[in-house]
Design an enzyme around this catalytic site. Structure first.
Site, PDB file in Angstrom:
ATOM      1  N   ASP A  17       0.878  -1.168   0.000  1.00 24.69           N
ATOM      2  CA  ASP A  17       0.000   0.000   0.000  1.00 24.69           C
ATOM      3  C   ASP A  17       0.917   1.221   0.000  1.00 24.69           C
ATOM      4  O   ASP A  17       1.942   1.235   0.675  1.00 24.69           O
ATOM      5  CB  ASP A  17      -0.868  -0.008   1.270  1.00 24.69           C
ATOM      6  CG  ASP A  17      -2.070   0.930   1.162  1.00 24.69           C
ATOM      7  OD1 ASP A  17      -3.193   0.468   1.408  1.00 24.69           O
ATOM      8  OD2 ASP A  17      -1.869   2.133   0.856  1.00 24.69           O
ATOM      9  N   ASN A  71      -9.171   1.425  -3.272  1.00 29.90           N
ATOM     10  CA  ASN A  71     -10.487   2.038  -3.064  1.00 29.90           C
ATOM     11  C   ASN A  71     -11.109   2.466  -4.394  1.00 29.90           C
ATOM     12  O   ASN A  71     -10.399   2.864  -5.322  1.00 29.90           O
ATOM     13  CB  ASN A  71     -10.396   3.211  -2.086  1.00 29.90           C
ATOM     14  CG  ASN A  71      -9.136   4.014  -2.233  1.00 29.90           C
ATOM     15  OD1 ASN A  71      -8.096   3.497  -2.641  1.00 29.90           O
ATOM     16  ND2 ASN A  71      -9.222   5.290  -1.946  1.00 29.90           N
ATOM     17  N   GLU A 141     -15.377  -9.380  -3.193  1.00 29.24           N
ATOM     18  CA  GLU A 141     -15.314  -9.769  -1.781  1.00 29.24           C
ATOM     19  C   GLU A 141     -16.680  -9.559  -1.124  1.00 29.24           C
ATOM     20  O   GLU A 141     -17.226  -8.466  -1.165  1.00 29.24           O
ATOM     21  CB  GLU A 141     -14.250  -8.921  -1.070  1.00 29.24           C
ATOM     22  CG  GLU A 141     -14.035  -9.326   0.359  1.00 29.24           C
ATOM     23  CD  GLU A 141     -13.837 -10.836   0.487  1.00 29.24           C
ATOM     24  OE1 GLU A 141     -12.847 -11.368  -0.041  1.00 29.24           O
ATOM     25  OE2 GLU A 141     -14.701 -11.494   1.101  1.00 29.24           O
ATOM     26  N   PHE A 142     -17.194 -10.629  -0.507  1.00 31.17           N
ATOM     27  CA  PHE A 142     -18.530 -10.536   0.102  1.00 31.17           C
ATOM     28  C   PHE A 142     -18.482 -10.457   1.626  1.00 31.17           C
ATOM     29  O   PHE A 142     -19.524 -10.504   2.271  1.00 31.17           O
ATOM     30  CB  PHE A 142     -19.388 -11.728  -0.328  1.00 31.17           C
ATOM     31  CG  PHE A 142     -19.722 -11.717  -1.794  1.00 31.17           C
ATOM     32  CD1 PHE A 142     -20.686 -10.857  -2.294  1.00 31.17           C
ATOM     33  CD2 PHE A 142     -19.067 -12.559  -2.687  1.00 31.17           C
ATOM     34  CE1 PHE A 142     -20.996 -10.831  -3.660  1.00 31.17           C
ATOM     35  CE2 PHE A 142     -19.366 -12.546  -4.047  1.00 31.17           C
ATOM     36  CZ  PHE A 142     -20.339 -11.676  -4.538  1.00 31.17           C
ATOM     37  N   LYS A 200     -21.604  -8.536  -7.593  1.00 27.52           N
ATOM     38  CA  LYS A 200     -21.251  -7.841  -6.345  1.00 27.52           C
ATOM     39  C   LYS A 200     -22.143  -6.617  -6.145  1.00 27.52           C
ATOM     40  O   LYS A 200     -22.671  -6.375  -5.056  1.00 27.52           O
ATOM     41  CB  LYS A 200     -19.765  -7.436  -6.373  1.00 27.52           C
ATOM     42  CG  LYS A 200     -19.319  -6.573  -5.217  1.00 27.52           C
ATOM     43  CD  LYS A 200     -19.434  -7.275  -3.875  1.00 27.52           C
ATOM     44  CE  LYS A 200     -19.211  -6.300  -2.737  1.00 27.52           C
ATOM     45  NZ  LYS A 200     -19.347  -6.906  -1.422  1.00 27.52           N
ATOM     46  N   LEU A 201     -22.323  -5.833  -7.196  1.00 32.48           N
ATOM     47  CA  LEU A 201     -23.177  -4.642  -7.080  1.00 32.48           C
ATOM     48  C   LEU A 201     -24.609  -5.061  -6.760  1.00 32.48           C
ATOM     49  O   LEU A 201     -25.292  -4.449  -5.936  1.00 32.48           O
ATOM     50  CB  LEU A 201     -23.169  -3.826  -8.382  1.00 32.48           C
ATOM     51  CG  LEU A 201     -21.837  -3.216  -8.810  1.00 32.48           C
ATOM     52  CD1 LEU A 201     -22.035  -2.378 -10.067  1.00 32.48           C
ATOM     53  CD2 LEU A 201     -21.254  -2.345  -7.709  1.00 32.48           C
ATOM     54  N   PHE A 206     -29.360  -5.577  -3.268  1.00 34.58           N
ATOM     55  CA  PHE A 206     -30.450  -6.367  -2.656  1.00 34.58           C
ATOM     56  C   PHE A 206     -30.397  -6.279  -1.127  1.00 34.58           C
ATOM     57  O   PHE A 206     -31.423  -6.166  -0.474  1.00 34.58           O
ATOM     58  CB  PHE A 206     -30.367  -7.835  -3.098  1.00 34.58           C
ATOM     59  CG  PHE A 206     -31.169  -8.135  -4.330  1.00 34.58           C
ATOM     60  CD1 PHE A 206     -30.906  -7.486  -5.535  1.00 34.58           C
ATOM     61  CD2 PHE A 206     -32.207  -9.051  -4.309  1.00 34.58           C
ATOM     62  CE1 PHE A 206     -31.643  -7.760  -6.685  1.00 34.58           C
ATOM     63  CE2 PHE A 206     -32.951  -9.328  -5.446  1.00 34.58           C
ATOM     64  CZ  PHE A 206     -32.674  -8.688  -6.644  1.00 34.58           C
ATOM     65  N   CYS A 256     -19.742   0.787   1.592  1.00 33.08           N
ATOM     66  CA  CYS A 256     -20.085   0.054   0.362  1.00 33.08           C
ATOM     67  C   CYS A 256     -21.508   0.249  -0.151  1.00 33.08           C
ATOM     68  O   CYS A 256     -21.701   0.488  -1.340  1.00 33.08           O
ATOM     69  CB  CYS A 256     -19.814  -1.429   0.567  1.00 33.08           C
ATOM     70  SG  CYS A 256     -18.056  -1.780   0.715  1.00 33.08           S
TER      71      CYS A 256
HETATM   72  N1  LIG Z   1     -14.550  -2.612   3.385  1.00 27.77           N
HETATM   73  C1  LIG Z   1     -15.291  -3.648   3.065  1.00 27.77           C
HETATM   74  O1  LIG Z   1     -15.950  -4.271   3.898  1.00 27.77           O
HETATM   75  C2  LIG Z   1     -15.359  -4.147   1.646  1.00 27.77           C
HETATM   76  C3  LIG Z   1     -16.061  -5.310   1.362  1.00 27.77           C
HETATM   77  C4  LIG Z   1     -16.122  -5.754   0.052  1.00 27.77           C
HETATM   78  C5  LIG Z   1     -15.507  -5.031  -0.952  1.00 27.77           C
HETATM   79  N2  LIG Z   1     -14.850  -3.883  -0.649  1.00 27.77           N
HETATM   80  C6  LIG Z   1     -14.226  -3.138  -1.746  1.00 27.77           C
HETATM   81  O2  LIG Z   1     -12.811  -3.226  -1.606  1.00 27.77           O
HETATM   82  C7  LIG Z   1     -12.199  -2.021  -2.093  1.00 27.77           C
HETATM   83  C8  LIG Z   1     -11.298  -1.439  -1.023  1.00 27.77           C
HETATM   84  O3  LIG Z   1     -12.098  -1.141   0.117  1.00 27.77           O
HETATM   85  P1  LIG Z   1     -11.446  -0.697   1.499  1.00 27.77           P
HETATM   86  O4  LIG Z   1     -12.561  -0.518   2.464  1.00 27.77           O
HETATM   87  O5  LIG Z   1     -10.324  -1.620   1.851  1.00 27.77           O
HETATM   88  O6  LIG Z   1     -10.832   0.725   1.051  1.00 27.77           O
HETATM   89  P2  LIG Z   1      -9.697   1.610   1.768  1.00 27.77           P
HETATM   90  O7  LIG Z   1      -9.835   2.972   1.208  1.00 27.77           O
HETATM   91  O8  LIG Z   1      -9.774   1.396   3.247  1.00 27.77           O
HETATM   92  O9  LIG Z   1      -8.314   0.956   1.295  1.00 27.77           O
HETATM   93  C9  LIG Z   1      -7.787   1.092  -0.007  1.00 27.77           C
HETATM   94  C10 LIG Z   1      -6.263   1.205   0.077  1.00 27.77           C
HETATM   95  O10 LIG Z   1      -5.721   1.209  -1.243  1.00 27.77           O
HETATM   96  C11 LIG Z   1      -4.546   2.001  -1.220  1.00 27.77           C
HETATM   97  N3  LIG Z   1      -4.181   2.386  -2.597  1.00 27.77           N
HETATM   98  C12 LIG Z   1      -4.882   3.157  -3.463  1.00 27.77           C
HETATM   99  N4  LIG Z   1      -4.242   3.258  -4.651  1.00 27.77           N
HETATM  100  C13 LIG Z   1      -3.102   2.526  -4.527  1.00 27.77           C
HETATM  101  C14 LIG Z   1      -2.021   2.232  -5.413  1.00 27.77           C
HETATM  102  N5  LIG Z   1      -2.015   2.697  -6.668  1.00 27.77           N
HETATM  103  N6  LIG Z   1      -1.005   1.453  -4.961  1.00 27.77           N
HETATM  104  C15 LIG Z   1      -1.039   0.988  -3.691  1.00 27.77           C
HETATM  105  N7  LIG Z   1      -2.023   1.208  -2.818  1.00 27.77           N
HETATM  106  C16 LIG Z   1      -3.061   1.977  -3.225  1.00 27.77           C
HETATM  107  C17 LIG Z   1      -4.924   3.168  -0.353  1.00 27.77           C
HETATM  108  O11 LIG Z   1      -3.785   3.806   0.161  1.00 27.77           O
HETATM  109  C18 LIG Z   1      -5.764   2.487   0.741  1.00 27.77           C
HETATM  110  O12 LIG Z   1      -4.990   2.156   1.882  1.00 27.77           O
HETATM  111  C19 LIG Z   1     -13.346  -1.107  -2.520  1.00 27.77           C
HETATM  112  O13 LIG Z   1     -13.564  -1.258  -3.904  1.00 27.77           O
HETATM  113  C20 LIG Z   1     -14.526  -1.659  -1.748  1.00 27.77           C
HETATM  114  O14 LIG Z   1     -15.754  -1.400  -2.386  1.00 27.77           O
HETATM  115  C21 LIG Z   1     -14.729  -3.434   0.626  1.00 27.77           C
END
Ligand SMILES: NC(=O)c1ccc[n+]([C@@H]2O[C@H](COP(=O)([O-])OP(=O)(O)OC[C@H]3O[C@@H](n4cnc5c(N)ncnc54)[C@H](O)[C@@H]3O)[C@@H](O)[C@H]2O)c1
Length: 441
Positions: A17, A71, A141-142, A200-201, A206, A256
């Protein structure tokens, strides 16, 4: 990634990251997110086959499989602002992969993205690939925050979308074999890329729709004297409806649901389906209505003025067992009460004070003396006119409400935004009680 490291000790997992402070926290004793059970897993695997690093280039270069988990927030500018997903981080990762890869790779979309994103990634890779072979898979991811470890240990299903070509099918098999270390094969579903991306969407739409549906009924219950929990139980016994996700509340939050529905709405509009877009958009509108309705009920019960009255807000995370506050209903309710010039005292067992203040007032905004953060629930409630439960933390169920009532201004009001309290008992103590979709004669 921690779960893969746990279940497949022979696979080396490196989480990279560009946010250095996050990586430092992942390498420290206090992880950057609170998630029950995660600490133990990270401690067991870290340094063995789980590594955290800011060296994104090396992480990509050395990996055979890259999970893109960046993200994908709602766009705040330009075309699709307020709806479409901002894919700049996805695009930048694709460009970095193309730039630094020295061998063939499987690229897994783990982030939630709009349908057809794999097309974008493939195009960028193909235009810059130096002849290397890249396979793009969708593996949404669910997991749910708060129960993530259990959800990952025992997933209802793992979904993998890939291309129906020999190369695509080989990539799907490689990823499926990793999950098969601990997930029964029949729960590993494989589809084409677009079905996987869209699923996922749709799953989130739902789930959110069920919450908005029961919340819409909660308003009708308050108007009629029906009890929304009784209605939810009665309809949930129908096996076609099922009992889960029928809890009425102050509204859904989290990073989300809203983002993903808006993304779906935008896609429908883009593909010329305005009626479908409008249908799903109302799930978000109903959620906004529910949050506003809750804040307005507080003001109205305070004889139409919250000005200079102390309101204790118990819970700030978007749900229990997480410290995540993104899109939490508490943010909206606190802002509305501040606009009414109420004095808000917030308490949350896991969210740091600074984060509460900056979420409500905005990053780097000047302090507002009307907003304070208490160290305990009892401290927040001391001298309050009203108490509002915004997160269903277990500790709120067993508070000493007799003592809390003694310390409050009378009439003492309580608003249970999560329907976790025994309102009849509280009423007998002398509280004026308000639940969601419940009225006490
Ligand atoms: N949080 C959840 O429960 C959950 C569940 C299912 C899916 N998702 C999906 O997963 C994705 C991430 O969610 P999250 O909650 O972890 O987001 P987040 O913002 O907490 O984490 C994303 C991370 O990606 C890093 N990042 C961004 N661009 C980068 C790059 N070019 N190189 C390296 N690191 C980079 C950021 O620094 C950040 O730490 C989203 O698309 C979200 O919809 C999240």
């Amino acid at each position: 990634m921690a779960m893969i490291a746990l279940k497949a000790p022979d696979i080396r997992v490196t989480v990279v990251d560009m946010n250095a402070s996050r990586i430092a926290a992942w390498n420290s004793d206090s992880l950057p997110i609170y998630e029950p059970g995660l600490d133990g897993i990270v401690k067991q695997c870290r340094g063995r086959n789980l590594f955290f690093s800011t060296d994104v280039t090396a992480g990509i270069r050395d990996a055979d499989i890259i999970f893109v988990s960046v993200n994908t927030p709602t766009k705040t500018y330009g075309v699709g602002a307020g709806r479409a997903a901002d894919l700049r981080f996805i695009e930048s990762v694709a460009r970095t992969i193309a730039e630094v890869a020295e061998g063939s790779k499987i690229i897994v979309e783990k982030s939630t993205i709009p349908v057809k994103t794999a097309e974008t990634i493939k195009t960028i890779l193909a235009a810059n690939s130096k002849g290397l072979e890249f396979s793009v898979l969708s593996n949404p991811e669910f997991l749910a925050e708060g129960t993530a470890v259990n959800d990952l240990l025992n997933p209802d299903r793992v979904l993998i979308g890939g291309e129906h070509t020999p190369q695509g099918e080989r990539a799907v098999r490689t990823l499926a074999d990793i999950y098969a270390r601990w997930v029964p094969r029949e729960r590993i579903i494989t589809t084409n890329l677009w079905s996987s991306e869209l699923s996922k969407l749709v799953a989130n739409a739902f789930l959110a729709q069920r919450i908005s549906s029961i919340n819409s009924i909660s308003a009708l219950c308050e108007a009629t004297g029906a009890d929304v929990d009784e209605v939810a139980h009665a309809i949930g016994c129908d096996s076609r409806i099922g009992p889960k996700f029928l809890k009425a509340s102050v509204g859904f939050g989290g990073s989300c649901f809203q983002k993903d529905i808006l993304n779906l709405v935008y896609l429908c509009e883009k593909f010329g389906l305005p009626e479908v877009a409008s249908y799903w958009e109302h799930v978000v509108r109903m959620n906004d209505y529910q949050k506003t309705r809750f804040a307005q009920r507080i003001v109205s019960a305070l004889f139409n003025t919250a000005a200079d009255k102390r309101i204790a807000v118990l819970g700030f995370a978007f749900k229990k067992d997480t410290n995540d506050t993104r899109e939490s209903a508490a943010i909206h309710v606190c802002r509305e009460l501040l606009a009414e010039q109420g004095n808000i005292a917030v308490y949350d067992p896991k969210v740091p004070a600074g984060e509460i203040i900056s979420e409500v007032l905005g990053k780097n905004a000047p302090a507002n003396p009307r907003l304070s953060v208490a160290k305990t629930a009892a401290e927040a409630c001391q001298g309050a006119h009203a108490v509002a439960i915004l997160t269903e933390w277990d500790e709120f169920k067993t508070l000493d409400f007799k003592k809390i009532h003694d310390g409050m201004i009378k009439p003492a009001l309580i608003f249970d935004g999560r329907n976790i309290l025994d309102l009849a008992k509280l009423k007998a103590m002398g509280f004026r009680v308000h639940g969601i979709g419940r009225t006490l004669e």
